[in-house]
Design a protein around this motif. Structure first.
Motif, mmCIF file in Angstrom:
data_model
loop_
_atom_site.group_PDB
_atom_site.id
_atom_site.type_symbol
_atom_site.label_atom_id
_atom_site.label_comp_id
_atom_site.label_asym_id
_atom_site.label_seq_id
_atom_site.Cartn_x
_atom_site.Cartn_y
_atom_site.Cartn_z
ATOM 1 N N LEU A 16 0.871 -1.162 0.000
ATOM 2 C CA LEU A 16 -0.183 -0.038 -0.013
ATOM 3 C C LEU A 16 0.862 1.126 0.069
ATOM 4 C CD1 LEU A 16 -2.609 -0.982 2.904
ATOM 5 C CD2 LEU A 16 -2.910 -1.184 0.284
ATOM 6 N N THR A 17 0.519 2.240 -0.506
ATOM 7 C CA THR A 17 1.036 3.417 -0.462
ATOM 8 C C THR A 17 0.857 4.182 1.022
ATOM 9 O OG1 THR A 17 -0.842 4.905 -1.277
ATOM 10 C CG2 THR A 17 0.676 3.944 -2.998
ATOM 11 N N THR A 18 1.621 5.263 1.061
ATOM 12 C CA THR A 18 1.544 5.923 2.488
ATOM 13 C C THR A 18 0.244 6.242 2.795
ATOM 14 O OG1 THR A 18 3.716 6.600 2.294
ATOM 15 C CG2 THR A 18 2.559 7.821 3.952
ATOM 16 N N ARG A 19 -0.655 7.250 1.691
ATOM 17 C CA ARG A 19 -1.882 7.355 1.941
ATOM 18 C C ARG A 19 -2.743 6.110 2.162
ATOM 19 N NH1 ARG A 19 -4.660 10.807 4.343
ATOM 20 N NH2 ARG A 19 -3.215 12.340 3.661
ATOM 21 N N GLU A 20 -2.724 5.106 1.410
ATOM 22 C CA GLU A 20 -3.661 3.991 1.368
ATOM 23 C C GLU A 20 -3.227 3.526 2.740
ATOM 24 O OE1 GLU A 20 -3.837 2.736 -3.288
ATOM 25 O OE2 GLU A 20 -2.160 1.755 -1.691
ATOM 26 N N LEU A 21 -2.099 3.360 3.202
ATOM 27 C CA LEU A 21 -2.133 2.840 4.487
ATOM 28 C C LEU A 21 -2.672 3.773 5.515
ATOM 29 C CD1 LEU A 21 -0.249 0.758 5.969
ATOM 30 C CD2 LEU A 21 1.809 2.304 6.438
ATOM 31 N N ALA A 22 -2.473 5.028 5.715
ATOM 32 C CA ALA A 22 -3.316 5.796 6.773
ATOM 33 C C ALA A 22 -4.713 5.482 6.581
ATOM 34 C CB ALA A 22 -2.674 7.210 6.281
ATOM 35 N N ASP A 23 -5.232 5.492 5.403
ATOM 36 C CA ASP A 23 -6.713 5.515 5.314
ATOM 37 C C ASP A 23 -6.952 4.093 5.681
ATOM 38 O OD1 ASP A 23 -6.728 7.751 4.006
ATOM 39 O OD2 ASP A 23 -6.738 7.022 2.065
ATOM 40 N N THR A 24 -6.215 2.898 5.622
ATOM 41 C CA THR A 24 -6.730 1.595 6.124
ATOM 42 C C THR A 24 -6.588 1.600 7.654
ATOM 43 O OG1 THR A 24 -5.506 0.539 4.039
ATOM 44 C CG2 THR A 24 -5.814 -0.802 6.177
ATOM 45 N N LEU A 25 -5.720 2.343 8.249
ATOM 46 C CA LEU A 25 -5.565 2.479 9.631
ATOM 47 C C LEU A 25 -6.879 3.400 10.237
ATOM 48 C CD1 LEU A 25 -1.784 2.988 10.252
ATOM 49 C CD2 LEU A 25 -3.071 0.901 10.950
ATOM 50 N N THR A 26 -7.201 4.478 9.423
ATOM 51 C CA THR A 26 -8.428 5.011 9.975
ATOM 52 C C THR A 26 -9.652 4.195 9.928
ATOM 53 O OG1 THR A 26 -7.289 7.011 9.292
ATOM 54 C CG2 THR A 26 -9.555 7.275 9.377
ATOM 55 N N MET A 27 -9.855 3.586 8.915
ATOM 56 C CA MET A 27 -11.092 2.799 8.643
ATOM 57 C C MET A 27 -11.278 1.751 9.422
ATOM 58 S SD MET A 27 -12.954 4.552 6.722
ATOM 59 C CE MET A 27 -14.256 3.424 6.682
ATOM 60 N N GLY A 29 -10.284 1.777 12.618
ATOM 61 C CA GLY A 29 -10.468 2.337 13.910
ATOM 62 C C GLY A 29 -9.256 3.088 14.551
ATOM 63 N N LEU A 30 -8.066 3.032 14.079
ATOM 64 C CA LEU A 30 -6.832 3.969 14.572
ATOM 65 C C LEU A 30 -6.739 5.154 13.622
ATOM 66 C CD1 LEU A 30 -6.385 0.415 15.136
ATOM 67 C CD2 LEU A 30 -4.156 1.100 15.242
ATOM 68 N N GLU A 31 -7.316 6.004 14.264
ATOM 69 C CA GLU A 31 -7.472 7.409 13.485
ATOM 70 C C GLU A 31 -6.052 7.800 13.096
ATOM 71 O OE1 GLU A 31 -9.244 11.887 13.596
ATOM 72 O OE2 GLU A 31 -9.735 10.298 15.018
ATOM 73 N N VAL A 32 -5.749 8.108 12.158
ATOM 74 C CA VAL A 32 -4.228 8.773 11.579
ATOM 75 C C VAL A 32 -4.780 10.262 11.351
ATOM 76 C CG1 VAL A 32 -2.535 9.057 9.831
ATOM 77 C CG2 VAL A 32 -3.532 6.880 10.198
ATOM 78 N N GLU A 33 -3.967 10.804 12.664
ATOM 79 C CA GLU A 33 -4.492 12.532 12.706
ATOM 80 C C GLU A 33 -3.607 13.435 11.705
ATOM 81 O OE1 GLU A 33 -5.498 15.362 16.555
ATOM 82 O OE2 GLU A 33 -3.721 14.032 16.619
ATOM 83 N N GLU A 34 -2.529 12.777 11.454
ATOM 84 C CA GLU A 34 -1.539 13.746 10.676
ATOM 85 C C GLU A 34 -0.557 12.834 10.080
ATOM 86 O OE1 GLU A 34 1.368 17.725 11.317
ATOM 87 O OE2 GLU A 34 0.913 16.191 12.842
ATOM 88 N N LEU A 35 -0.198 13.253 8.759
ATOM 89 C CA LEU A 35 1.087 12.553 7.917
ATOM 90 C C LEU A 35 1.865 13.663 7.773
ATOM 91 C CD1 LEU A 35 -0.699 10.146 5.427
ATOM 92 C CD2 LEU A 35 0.211 9.565 7.350
ATOM 93 N N ARG A 36 3.170 13.414 8.191
ATOM 94 C CA ARG A 36 3.996 14.659 8.019
ATOM 95 C C ARG A 36 5.453 14.250 7.500
ATOM 96 N NH1 ARG A 36 7.131 16.907 12.155
ATOM 97 N NH2 ARG A 36 5.997 15.765 13.777
ATOM 98 N N PRO A 37 6.162 14.682 6.692
ATOM 99 C CA PRO A 37 7.539 14.203 6.144
ATOM 100 C C PRO A 37 8.264 14.299 7.240
ATOM 101 C CG PRO A 37 7.068 16.302 5.039
ATOM 102 C CD PRO A 37 5.611 15.669 5.764
ATOM 103 N N VAL A 38 9.421 13.495 7.466
ATOM 104 C CA VAL A 38 10.456 13.640 8.271
ATOM 105 C C VAL A 38 11.258 14.682 8.099
ATOM 106 C CG1 VAL A 38 12.629 12.572 9.158
ATOM 107 C CG2 VAL A 38 10.738 10.958 8.985
ATOM 108 N N ALA A 39 11.428 15.182 6.795
ATOM 109 C CA ALA A 39 12.241 16.507 6.557
ATOM 110 C C ALA A 39 11.624 16.940 5.099
ATOM 111 C CB ALA A 39 13.679 15.964 6.075
ATOM 112 N N PRO A 40 11.868 18.258 5.161
ATOM 113 C CA PRO A 40 11.315 18.927 3.878
ATOM 114 C C PRO A 40 12.131 18.729 2.671
ATOM 115 C CG PRO A 40 12.359 20.642 5.301
ATOM 116 C CD PRO A 40 12.301 19.329 6.022
ATOM 117 N N PRO A 41 11.674 18.958 1.552
ATOM 118 C CA PRO A 41 12.576 18.582 0.286
ATOM 119 C C PRO A 41 13.584 19.452 0.100
ATOM 120 C CG PRO A 41 10.554 19.579 -0.424
ATOM 121 C CD PRO A 41 10.333 19.350 1.165
#
Length: 806
Positions: A16-27, A29-41
């Motif tokens: 799964l991609t990062t976004r798909e992984l977050a959506d799977t956890l949220t659905m 019951g483990l709500e992903v409140e924020e996704l943030r890169p470790v470092a900016p580009p």
């Protein structure tokens, strides 16, 4: 809870991609409140090694560095960092690199430049310049084995994402990276890598004697002695980075190892300096008068409601919350005692709040930590300690005292289908629960589950239904329109809505206010005369400890708030519920045994009756009769009666009880002088509080034809005693037998002579009344009018001892 995606994928790596992984956890019951890169580009930042660092010829604070970036030659770079020296490896931005944007939001491009006349072919970077942290004290020093010329993003694994989860209190088993991975494996079907650590063979037989004397505090206590460690060993960079990405700063190797295992596997632990422990350890409840200086520097008092770990001399740790400062590891530590325990959640809950702080360990223990893994976690901690700090481990002591009893939980597949709202078979329920690692026994439609030790949230059938729903997938729930009969419910003409009452009060100049039902206990005692209010078991503030039985305290608080902001005229009202003890109340769907909860409407008026205007001289204060008129408007067209009364919050001589159809519905009056002084009010406000149901009720309209015959009016003046009130006079007039001719009686004059006069004795007054007489059948004759007037005068004479004034 925060952790990096890469750490999660080490345990479970679904396609799964990062976004798909977050959506799977949220659905799930483990709500992903924020996704943030470790470092900016940023680009073209590589590992560089400083080969030489010589002083700048024209600047004392600058150094001219010769940097190897793996290009075959050395780059000359001018740097002002205080730690720029030969032999270290640091991030080097090459010419053409783009660094993270600054405050202006634009990327910072590196160009060939000169500093004080010396060419500079790039830039050596700090962590702040790469937006990795706020540290700007010097260059970011990399590991000495970082490959020269390699991309810094790859070396530091910066192409990663931080997940921030907002977990509900029942998800204690997901308060670790492995716990989240276990849930992810159940949701996706991806394989789960189980943590496994080979047991560390004992190198000596030293043990620390431990006694657990409070089984209701500690269910299991495991520990091990490790001797000959190096406390000054440096924490590996990979561990520092992972802790930082979990929001935890590096402290020392031993502390970092303990924190790392907690974030990785969910088991809080503590490492004691063995040489500072006096004698043996005892796990017990605290004792009155004991004190402990904690690791955060605070000194706290403990009592019988707080669990502790103590030695023969003093308390050394708050059980499940925080260790003590005395036995903390330091640079002089040589021998340690590693502890991992299971503390009963009820024995830890609420203890941190008593001392106004919280800890990651306490957060986990008060929700429940797997009691079956304490020994395995100590083995893992021991292995890390030996790998980083060295040392020889002793045997593990494991004291199993009172583990929680987990009762089987049953699930009816038909019940699950009904609650979830989609067809489910027992086989589907079994598959969903088995994916979570639960042992399921199926008997027809009935499934029995033995909760594993890490699942403290499984105790009733609804818990299993929730697990089935989230594993099957909320997105698979069918969209079914509700089927329900639509029954029109006409509004009764004998009752008006609360909204209509609010509009009427607003039309009278009042503004609505909404207040908490929790108030100070002194308000209840002083303003409501309530010595036994309904108390809260867990108030949100010390000033909100009881449930209110009157709205007056809340309205006075609103007045005080407005006066503090220079308001000179305040008119507010509230529709709210009050709470009164009443033994006759039983428990139903809408009531609680022993507590009556009626709705009340309360109002407060302060300042000028109608604000600043040219036609009124001065600024008179609102009085009793202003509020009396407002109440009569609220109850119109019904007629209410005001009787002199007393109320704990109101002036004893300026207070009335309001009666409607013979029933008391509330009070109106001026605030008591004592409370006016206590609340520091410049003038006394007027207050009323009425029963809401009585105010909402109204007479059904009865239509009458327009009178065909003109009414007759007669004015009479009667002499009565000074004590006779207007209500008594009107009651006597209306009680007279006029044959149904009396339509209205209006007082239009009161005469009290300044000195003795003819016809009025001392203590008497003259009241002039206009009588309106009419008949629906015919025009009244003089005889009928005179007869009705004589009947009224006779009634006044009989009831009030009054007489007609000459």
């Amino acid at each position: 809870m925060q952790f990096p995606e890469s750490w999660l994928r080490e345990f479970c790596n679904p396609p799964l991609t990062t976004r798909e992984l977050a959506d799977t956890l949220t659905m799930g019951g483990l709500e992903v409140e924020e996704l943030r890169p470790v470092a900016p580009p940023f680009t073209q930042v590589v590992v560089g090694e400083i080969r030489e660092a010589s002083p700048h010829p024209d600047a004392d604070r600058l150094r001219v560095c010769q940097v190897d970036v793996g290009q075959g030659g050395l780059l000359q770079i001018v740097c002002g960092a205080p730690n720029a020296r030969a032999g270290i490896r640091v991030p080097c931005a090459l010419v053409g690199a783009e660094l993270p944007p600054g405050e202006d939001g634009k990327p910072f491009a590196i160009k060939l430049g000169k500093l004080r006349g010396v060419d500079s072919h790039g830039m050596l970077c700090s962590a702040r310049e790469l937006k990795l942290s706020d540290d700007h004290g010097g260059l970011l020093e990399l590991s000495i084995d970082a490959p020269v010329g390699a991309d810094v993003r790859q070396v530091l694994a910066l192409d990663d994402t931080l997940f921030t989860l907002k977990l509900t209190p029942n998800l204690a088993h997901a308060l670790s990276v492995y716990g989240v991975a276990r849930e992810l494996a159940a949701l996706t079907g991806a394989p789960l890598r189980e943590p496994s650590v080979a047991p560390v063979p004992p190198a000596h037989d030293q043990r620390l004697r431990v006694s657990v004397t409070a089984p209701d505090l500690c269910g299991r206590f495991s520990g091990r002695v490790v001797r000959g460690i190096d406390p000054k060993a440096r924490t590996p960079q990979w561990m520092v980075d992972r802790l930082a990405r979990c929001g935890q700063r590096s402290v020392s190797a031993l502390v970092d190892i303990s924190n790392y295992v907690m974030f990785e596997l969910g088991q809080p632990s503590h490492i004691f300096d063995l040489d500072k422990i006096h004698g043996e350890l005892e796990v017990r409840w605290g004792r009155a008068g004991e004190q402990l200086k904690l690791l955060n520097g605070n000194t706290v008092n403990v009592d019988e409601k707080v669990g502790v770990i103590a030695d023969n001399a003093q308390v050394e740790s708050l059980a499940g919350i925080m260790g003590g400062d005395w036995t903390a590891v330091s640079d002089d530590t040589r021998n340690v005692y590693i502890e991992a325990a299971f503390w009963h959640p009820l024995a830890v809950q609420g203890r941190s709040r008593r001392y106004n702080f919280s800890t990651d360990g306490g957060h986990r223990f008060e929700r429940g930590v797997d009691p079956s893994q304490t020994v395995a976690r100590i083995e893992h901690i021991t292995r890390l300690v030996q790998d980083i700090c060295g040392g020889q481990a002793g045997p593990i002591d494991d004291h199993v005292v009172a583990l929680p009893q987990r009762n089987p939980v049953t699930l009816r597949a038909a019940r699950a289908a009904k609650v979830i709202g989609m067809p489910l078979t027992p086989s589907q329920c079994q598959q969903a629960l088995s994916r979570l690692g639960l042992e399921v026994v199926v008997d027809g439609d009935l499934l029995t589950v033995n909760p594993p030790p890490h699942r403290f949230d499984l105790s009733i059938e609804e818990d299993l239904i929730e697990e089935v729903a989230r594993i099957v997938g909320y997105e698979k729930l069918p969209t079914t329109p509700p089927l329900a009969p639509v029954v029109a419910r006409p509004v009764s003409e004998s009752r008006r809505s609360r909204f209509a009452l609010r509009r009427l009060l607003a039309a009278l100049g009042y503004q609505e206010t909404i207040n908490f039902s929790f108030v100070e206990e002194t308000w209840e005692r002083e303003l409501a005369g309530n010595a036994d209010p309904v108390r809260l078991l867990n108030p949100i503030a010390s000033t909100m400890g009881v449930m209110r039985s009157s709205l007056m305290g809340s309205l006075l608080q609103v007045l005080r708030h407005n006066l503090d902001r220079r308001a000179d005229r305040v008119r507010v009202f509230e529709l709210g519920r009050v709470f009164v003890r009443d033994g006759a109340v039983v428990t139903t769907d809408s009531t609680v045994r022993g507590i009556r909860q009626p709705m009340q409407v309360g109002g407060l008026a302060y300042g000028s009756p109608d604000g600043l205007q040219w036609a009124r001289k001065g600024q008179p204060q609102v009085d009793f009769f202003d509020l009396k008129g407002d109440i009569e408007s609220l109850l119109s067209p019904r007629h209410c009666e005001f009787r002199a009364a007393t109320h704990p919050a109101l002036h004893p001589g300026r207070c009335a009880e309001v009666f409607l159809q013979g029933q008391s519905i509330g009070f109106v009056g001026e605030l008591h002088p004592r409370w006016r002084q206590q609340w520091e009010l410049p003038a006394a406000p007027m207050l009323f509080e009425l029963d809401l149901d009585a105010v909402l009720a109204r007479q059904q309209p009865a239509f009458e034809p327009v009178p065909r015959f003109q009414p007759a009016e007669r004015d009479i003046a009667v002499i009565v005693a000074e004590s006779v009130t207007h209500d008594a006079l009107v009651a006597a007039v209306r009680a007279a037998d006029t044959g149904g001719l009396l339509r209205d009686a209006t007082l239009f004059d009161v005469y009290r002579p300044q000195q003795a006069s003819a016809g009025l004795a001392p203590g008497e007054k003259s009241l002039a009344i206009r009588l309106t007489l009419a008949s629906a059948l015919t025009t009244l004759t003089e005889e009928q009018i005179d007869g009705a007037v004589q009947a009224i005068v006779a009634r006044i004479s009989t009831d009030l001892k009054g007489r007609l004034r000459a």
